[in-house]
Design a protein around this motif. Structure first.
Motif, PDB file in Angstrom:
ATOM      1  N   TYR A  90      -3.764  -0.993   5.815  1.00 12.04           N
ATOM      2  CA  TYR A  90      -3.319  -1.263   6.692  1.00 12.04           C
ATOM      3  C   TYR A  90      -2.346   0.526   7.364  1.00 12.04           C
ATOM      4  O   TYR A  90      -2.223   0.842   8.354  1.00 12.04           O
ATOM      5  CB  TYR A  90      -3.623  -2.048   7.553  1.00 12.04           C
ATOM      6  N   PHE A  91      -1.089  -0.718   6.507  1.00  3.38           N
ATOM      7  CA  PHE A  91       0.323   0.249   6.527  1.00  3.38           C
ATOM      8  C   PHE A  91       0.316   1.461   6.564  1.00  3.38           C
ATOM      9  O   PHE A  91       0.656   2.091   6.984  1.00  3.38           O
ATOM     10  CB  PHE A  91       1.905  -0.611   6.391  1.00  3.38           C
ATOM     11  N   VAL A  92      -0.037   1.838   5.596  1.00  4.39           N
ATOM     12  CA  VAL A  92       0.029   3.201   4.920  1.00  4.39           C
ATOM     13  C   VAL A  92      -0.908   3.847   5.823  1.00  4.39           C
ATOM     14  O   VAL A  92      -0.303   5.264   6.136  1.00  4.39           O
ATOM     15  CB  VAL A  92      -1.110   3.247   3.134  1.00  4.39           C
ATOM     16  N   GLY A 113       8.686   5.376   6.037  1.00  7.24           N
ATOM     17  CA  GLY A 113       9.004   6.952   4.957  1.00  7.24           C
ATOM     18  C   GLY A 113       9.678   5.736   3.675  1.00  7.24           C
ATOM     19  O   GLY A 113      10.054   6.717   3.039  1.00  7.24           O
ATOM     20  N   LEU A 114       9.406   4.976   3.507  1.00  4.90           N
ATOM     21  CA  LEU A 114       9.307   4.487   2.217  1.00  4.90           C
ATOM     22  C   LEU A 114       8.184   3.946   2.097  1.00  4.90           C
ATOM     23  O   LEU A 114       6.760   3.809   1.773  1.00  4.90           O
ATOM     24  CB  LEU A 114       9.818   2.504   2.721  1.00  4.90           C
ATOM     25  N   ASP A 170       5.527 -11.756   7.030  1.00  2.00           N
ATOM     26  CA  ASP A 170       6.684 -11.011   6.818  1.00  2.00           C
ATOM     27  C   ASP A 170       6.610  -9.995   5.107  1.00  2.00           C
ATOM     28  O   ASP A 170       6.936 -10.633   4.469  1.00  2.00           O
ATOM     29  CB  ASP A 170       8.249 -11.796   7.014  1.00  2.00           C
ATOM     30  N   VAL A 171       6.636  -9.542   5.841  1.00  2.00           N
ATOM     31  CA  VAL A 171       6.030  -7.958   4.417  1.00  2.00           C
ATOM     32  C   VAL A 171       7.978  -8.033   4.310  1.00  2.00           C
ATOM     33  O   VAL A 171       9.038  -7.948   4.954  1.00  2.00           O
ATOM     34  CB  VAL A 171       5.418  -7.076   4.719  1.00  2.00           C
ATOM     35  N   GLN A 172       7.838  -7.482   2.828  1.00  3.24           N
ATOM     36  CA  GLN A 172       9.393  -7.389   2.520  1.00  3.24           C
ATOM     37  C   GLN A 172       9.421  -5.753   1.217  1.00  3.24           C
ATOM     38  O   GLN A 172       8.350  -5.819   0.723  1.00  3.24           O
ATOM     39  CB  GLN A 172      10.036  -8.641   1.241  1.00  3.24           C
ATOM     40  N   TYR A 173      10.480  -5.448   1.677  1.00  2.00           N
ATOM     41  CA  TYR A 173      10.445  -4.156   1.181  1.00  2.00           C
ATOM     42  C   TYR A 173      11.351  -4.052  -0.170  1.00  2.00           C
ATOM     43  O   TYR A 173      12.034  -4.718   0.101  1.00  2.00           O
ATOM     44  CB  TYR A 173      10.831  -2.908   2.124  1.00  2.00           C
ATOM     45  N   ASP A 174      10.623  -3.185  -1.269  1.00  3.44           N
ATOM     46  CA  ASP A 174      12.368  -3.487  -2.718  1.00  3.44           C
ATOM     47  C   ASP A 174      13.540  -2.704  -2.094  1.00  3.44           C
ATOM     48  O   ASP A 174      13.515  -2.057  -1.573  1.00  3.44           O
ATOM     49  CB  ASP A 174      11.355  -2.905  -3.640  1.00  3.44           C
TER      50      ASP A 174
END
Length: 108
Positions: free
Chosen positions: A74-76, A83-84, A104-108
């Motif tokens: 869904y995010f994509v 842009g990540l 809470d989503v976490q980006y690397d």
């Protein structure tokens, strides 16, 4: 599937596998990049306010993995990654008494 539907689905899966009498259910998830499941930690706060952990059955883990992959997609699909690359980790908190969920989503 709509954003709210995905939240509801994830919440239902976690609620259905959580222990009786839990006030709060907490899941730390890391999805594997190769679409082959993930790593999970399941904790809860009991009716006395004491923390503990639980281990759901394999079906619940599989259902949650699939639901979180759909949430990633869904995010994509809706250009929500800023842009990540899509997130791989998330923290899910389900307040049983208030019937409220936060993810809470976490980006690397």
């Amino acid at each position: 599937m709509q954003y709210e539907d995905l939240y509801r689905r994830i919440g239902q899966i976690i609620f259905s596998c959580g222990p009786q009498g839990a006030r709060e259910l907490i899941v730390q998830a890391e999805l594997f990049a190769d679409d082959d499941g993930g790593q999970f930690q399941f904790d809860y706060i009991d009716e006395n306010g004491e923390p503990d952990w639980f281990e759901p059955d394999a079906r619940a883990i599989g259902d949650l993995s699939e639901a979180l992959k759909d949430f990633q997609q869904y995010f994509v699909d809706n250009n929500m990654t800023n842009g990540l690359p899509v997130w791989r980790k998330c923290a899910i908190n389900l307040n049983v008494q208030e019937e409220a969920i936060s993810i809470d989503v976490q980006y690397d």
